[in-house]
Design a protein around this motif. Structure first.
Motif, mmCIF file in Angstrom:
data_model
loop_
_atom_site.group_PDB
_atom_site.id
_atom_site.type_symbol
_atom_site.label_atom_id
_atom_site.label_comp_id
_atom_site.label_asym_id
_atom_site.label_seq_id
_atom_site.Cartn_x
_atom_site.Cartn_y
_atom_site.Cartn_z
ATOM 1 N N LEU A 66 0.824 -1.208 0.000
ATOM 2 C CA LEU A 66 0.000 0.000 0.000
ATOM 3 C C LEU A 66 0.858 1.258 0.000
ATOM 4 O O LEU A 66 0.507 2.255 -0.632
ATOM 5 C CB LEU A 66 -0.958 -0.003 1.197
ATOM 6 N N ALA A 67 2.002 1.214 0.682
ATOM 7 C CA ALA A 67 2.902 2.371 0.703
ATOM 8 C C ALA A 67 3.447 2.639 -0.689
ATOM 9 O O ALA A 67 3.633 3.802 -1.082
ATOM 10 C CB ALA A 67 4.034 2.143 1.693
ATOM 11 N N GLN A 68 3.711 1.603 -1.437
ATOM 12 C CA GLN A 68 4.208 1.767 -2.796
ATOM 13 C C GLN A 68 3.124 2.315 -3.733
ATOM 14 O O GLN A 68 3.426 2.963 -4.721
ATOM 15 C CB GLN A 68 4.725 0.427 -3.344
ATOM 16 N N LEU A 69 1.874 2.033 -3.423
ATOM 17 C CA LEU A 69 0.780 2.463 -4.285
ATOM 18 C C LEU A 69 0.330 3.895 -4.020
ATOM 19 O O LEU A 69 -0.313 4.499 -4.870
ATOM 20 C CB LEU A 69 -0.417 1.531 -4.117
ATOM 21 N N GLU A 70 0.636 4.426 -2.849
ATOM 22 C CA GLU A 70 0.189 5.765 -2.514
ATOM 23 C C GLU A 70 0.995 6.786 -3.315
ATOM 24 O O GLU A 70 2.197 6.951 -3.138
ATOM 25 C CB GLU A 70 0.337 6.019 -1.018
ATOM 26 N N VAL A 71 0.309 7.447 -4.218
ATOM 27 C CA VAL A 71 0.935 8.440 -5.081
ATOM 28 C C VAL A 71 0.045 9.677 -5.036
ATOM 29 O O VAL A 71 -1.173 9.593 -5.153
ATOM 30 C CB VAL A 71 1.040 7.912 -6.534
ATOM 31 N N LEU A 112 1.542 11.933 -9.902
ATOM 32 C CA LEU A 112 0.941 11.262 -11.039
ATOM 33 C C LEU A 112 0.971 12.139 -12.286
ATOM 34 O O LEU A 112 1.269 11.666 -13.369
ATOM 35 C CB LEU A 112 -0.506 10.853 -10.689
ATOM 36 N N ILE A 113 0.691 13.421 -12.107
ATOM 37 C CA ILE A 113 0.725 14.357 -13.256
ATOM 38 C C ILE A 113 2.132 14.475 -13.770
ATOM 39 O O ILE A 113 2.358 14.467 -14.987
ATOM 40 C CB ILE A 113 0.127 15.737 -12.845
#
Length: 96
Positions: free
Chosen positions: A81-86, A91-92
């Protein structure tokens, strides 16, 4: 006539008893004198020998039994989940 009846043994016979009955029948019905009987005896012996040497349900699927450590599973989930939090800004920037 079943393979057991052909060899003159009971269905619960051991592999040693099957082999002994096979050799006794071969002496009783030699190949040069009784070719058809010899062939039938040989086929019966081969079938019974394969039956006793192969384990039952060799190709059946068995369920996998495994236990997962709940603490370790929780740690892996938190890392994923830590890796997925962006953030939206990240993202832009990654997109353009």
């Amino acid at each position: 006539m079943t393979h057991y009846e052909l060899l003159g043994i009971s269905p619960g016979a051991t592999s040693a008893q099957i082999k002994a009955a096979y050799h006794a029948k071969l002496r009783e019905f030699p190949a040069h004198t009784y070719p058809q009987e010899f062939k039938a005896i040989r086929e019966a012996y081969e079938a019974l020998r394969r039956e006793t040497t192969q384990p039952e349900n060799f190709l059946t699927m068995r369920p996998l039994e495994a236990e997962l450590n709940p603490e370790l599973l929780k740690q892996v989930q938190e890392k994923a989940l830590a890796q997925l939090e962006v953030s939206l800004d990240d993202l832009i920037r990654a997109t353009f």
